[in-house]
Enzyme design. Structure first.
Site, PDB file in Angstrom:
ATOM      1  N   SER A   1      -1.532  -4.484  -0.642  1.00 47.52           N
ATOM      2  CA  SER A   1      -1.273  -3.897   0.469  1.00 47.52           C
ATOM      3  C   SER A   1       0.539  -3.855   1.319  1.00 47.52           C
ATOM      4  O   SER A   1       0.863  -3.202   1.909  1.00 47.52           O
ATOM      5  CB  SER A   1      -1.863  -5.661   1.671  1.00 47.52           C
ATOM      6  OG  SER A   1      -1.121  -6.627   1.626  1.00 47.52           O
TER       7      SER A   1
ATOM      8  N   ARG B   1       1.916  -0.790   2.214  1.00 48.10           N
ATOM      9  CA  ARG B   1       2.239  -0.232   3.678  1.00 48.10           C
ATOM     10  C   ARG B   1       4.041   1.005   3.725  1.00 48.10           C
ATOM     11  O   ARG B   1       4.023   1.202   4.508  1.00 48.10           O
ATOM     12  CB  ARG B   1       2.412  -1.621   4.480  1.00 48.10           C
ATOM     13  CG  ARG B   1       3.365  -1.616   5.440  1.00 48.10           C
ATOM     14  CD  ARG B   1       3.269  -2.410   6.268  1.00 48.10           C
ATOM     15  NE  ARG B   1       2.187  -3.313   6.135  1.00 48.10           N
ATOM     16  CZ  ARG B   1       1.700  -4.634   5.272  1.00 48.10           C
ATOM     17  NH1 ARG B   1       2.503  -4.879   4.785  1.00 48.10           N
ATOM     18  NH2 ARG B   1       0.207  -5.737   5.535  1.00 48.10           N
TER      19      ARG B   1
ATOM     20  N   ASN C   1       4.277   4.220   4.424  1.00 52.68           N
ATOM     21  CA  ASN C   1       4.923   4.768   5.565  1.00 52.68           C
ATOM     22  C   ASN C   1       6.561   5.559   5.392  1.00 52.68           C
ATOM     23  O   ASN C   1       6.515   6.629   5.908  1.00 52.68           O
ATOM     24  CB  ASN C   1       5.375   3.065   6.586  1.00 52.68           C
ATOM     25  CG  ASN C   1       4.675   2.492   7.858  1.00 52.68           C
ATOM     26  OD1 ASN C   1       4.332   3.044   8.031  1.00 52.68           O
ATOM     27  ND2 ASN C   1       4.002   2.019   6.776  1.00 52.68           N
TER      28      ASN C   1
END
Lengths: 156, 284
Positions: free
Chosen positions: B219, B223, B227
């Site tokens: 994660s 992440r 993004n």
């Protein structure tokens, strides 16, 4: 997603960068901040101590001023006393001197009077003889009257 | 370049071109070299390296560290200049986050957090460079020097999952390392097996705890990648679809993206601190 050797390359780069940062970057700033913290703390402490010193010094100076004042008063007092004493002594001496001068003058006057008297006395006999010569209008045996005249002069 | 590119390529080609990497690796015939087409790059498989993202990543990290060191060597405690103040404010920001987030003694964590924050921030900031400036110049050089048709050149390292996962997996290794160092192998495995439901539920516990543990690096890396990749993709869409009229849209998205850039760097740093703090926890 193509995962390849880049992931290993990035891991190595990450490790090297972390090591470099840990070894060569972080301590520089940590030291500077530590030093600044210490400088500020020292400064504050010095200021507090300075304040304390100032307080002591002002207390000391007040005390010294007080002492100086009292000692000055003592000195002035002493000086006044001494001055009075000197004046008194001078007065006394002057009086003594005056008395001495007066006595000397009186003695001199007396001496002068005596001398005058002596002179008068010595001259009285001459005047008396001259007067008597004139009154008697004759030769008087000077030797015969000498004794009487001396006696007269002594009585003067 | 966007306009010129859009004329000779379809929008799809334009975007694919911008999303491919300049790859150097082992060709199927065994020799090492640059991949001249996406197909060649795909054939290389794992034995390849993304020259562009890797290069930018190392260049930005080195620039950040050397610059900080340059400032640090000239730093004065009594008379800090504006640059020193700037660097010190970053330093103190990280130091404060580490102090409140990391409750154990480990001198490596704070420099690690600083590296993570500034490095990722710089890599993310490359996203704000208009998509065709450097890529376009690189494509020209590629065309005339290396004989590429369309040389790809990605400049935002954090849109490469290799880069983000490389960092998050490194942190995962640290998590395992410190967990075992501070809890012992037994303690570390025990944490996975006997929590949250005690020893009679070991399989169930493992089913919960092992994915939780593995989810951390995945994660963390995805992440950041997601993004930035999404942001980059939107810039490319705007540039590819609108051509010269992209400017207002580009500006609007860039303004919004300015929020994402430092936020993702910050999130990565905070999670790093929190995960490593948990790895040092011994009492239960």
């Amino acid at each position: 997603m193509d995962i390849n050797l880049t992931i290993i390359g990035q891991s190595i780069a990450f490790a090297v960068f972390c090591w470099f940062c840990h070894r060569y970057v972080w301590p520089l700033f940590a030291n500077v901040l530590e030093e600044r913290k210490r400088t500020i703390a020292d400064g504050l402490e010095a200021a507090a101590q300075g304040e304390l010193k100032l307080e002591t010094a002002s207390r000391d100076s007040a005390q010294q001023l007080e002492e100086a004042k009292s000692s000055a008063a003592g000195i002035i007092d002493q000086a006044n006393r001494r001055a009075n004493q000197i004046i008194d002594e001078a007065k006394q001496q002057a009086q003594v001197e005056a008395e001495r001068i007066m006595v000397a003058a009186q003695a001199e006057i007396e001496q002068e009077a005596n001398r005058a008297r002596e002179e008068l006395r010595s001259q009285v006999s001459v005047i008396a003889i001259a007067g008597a010569e004139k009154i008697l209008a004759r030769e008087v045996d000077q030797a015969a009257n000498e004794e009487m005249l001396t006696q007269l002069a002594a009585e003067l | 370049m966007a306009e010129a590119g859009a004329e000779s390529q379809t929008v799809q080609e334009y975007i694919v071109h911008h999303l491919s990497y300049l790859t150097w690796g082992r060709h199927p015939d065994g020799h090492w070299g640059l991949a001249h087409t996406p197909e060649e790059a795909a054939e290389m498989g794992f034995m390849a390296i993304h020259v562009d993202t890797m290069g930018w990543s190392i260049a930005l990290g080195a620039a950040f560290l050397l610059w900080f060191r340059w400032v640090g060597l000239r730093a004065s405690a009594d008379n800090p200049g504006p640059i020193q103040n700037f660097v010190e404010s970053i330093f103190e920001f990280v130091d404060a986050r580490v102090t409140e987030g990391f409750t154990h003694k480990n001198a490596l964590i704070a420099p690690l957090a600083l590296t993570v924050l500034v490095w990722i921030l710089l890599m993310n900031l490359m996203d704000l460079v208009p998509v065709d400036w450097i890529t376009g110049i690189a494509a020209l050089i590629g065309e005339h020097v290396f004989g590429f048709d369309h040389m790809p050149f990605k400049i935002v390292p954090t849109t490469d999952p290799n880069i983000t996962m490389g960092m998050s997996l490194s942190i995962f290794v640290l998590i395992i390392w410190y967990s075992i160092k501070h809890k012992g192998i037994g303690g570390f495995l025990g944490e996975l097996a006997f929590h949250p439901f005690g020893k009679w539920m070991v399989p169930f516990n493992l089913m919960i705890e092992v994915p939780t543990l593995l989810a951390k690096p995945i994660s963390l890396g995805l992440r950041l990648f997601g993004n930035l990749y999404a942001g980059e993709l939107l810039f490319l869409l705007i540039a590819g679809l609108l051509g010269l009229y992209q400017l207002p849209m580009h500006f609007a998205w860039a303004v919004f993206h300015i929020l994402v850039v430092p936020l993702q760097a910050f999130v990565f740093m905070m999670l790093t601190i929190v995960y490593l703090n948990a790895a040092h926890e011994t009492a239960h």
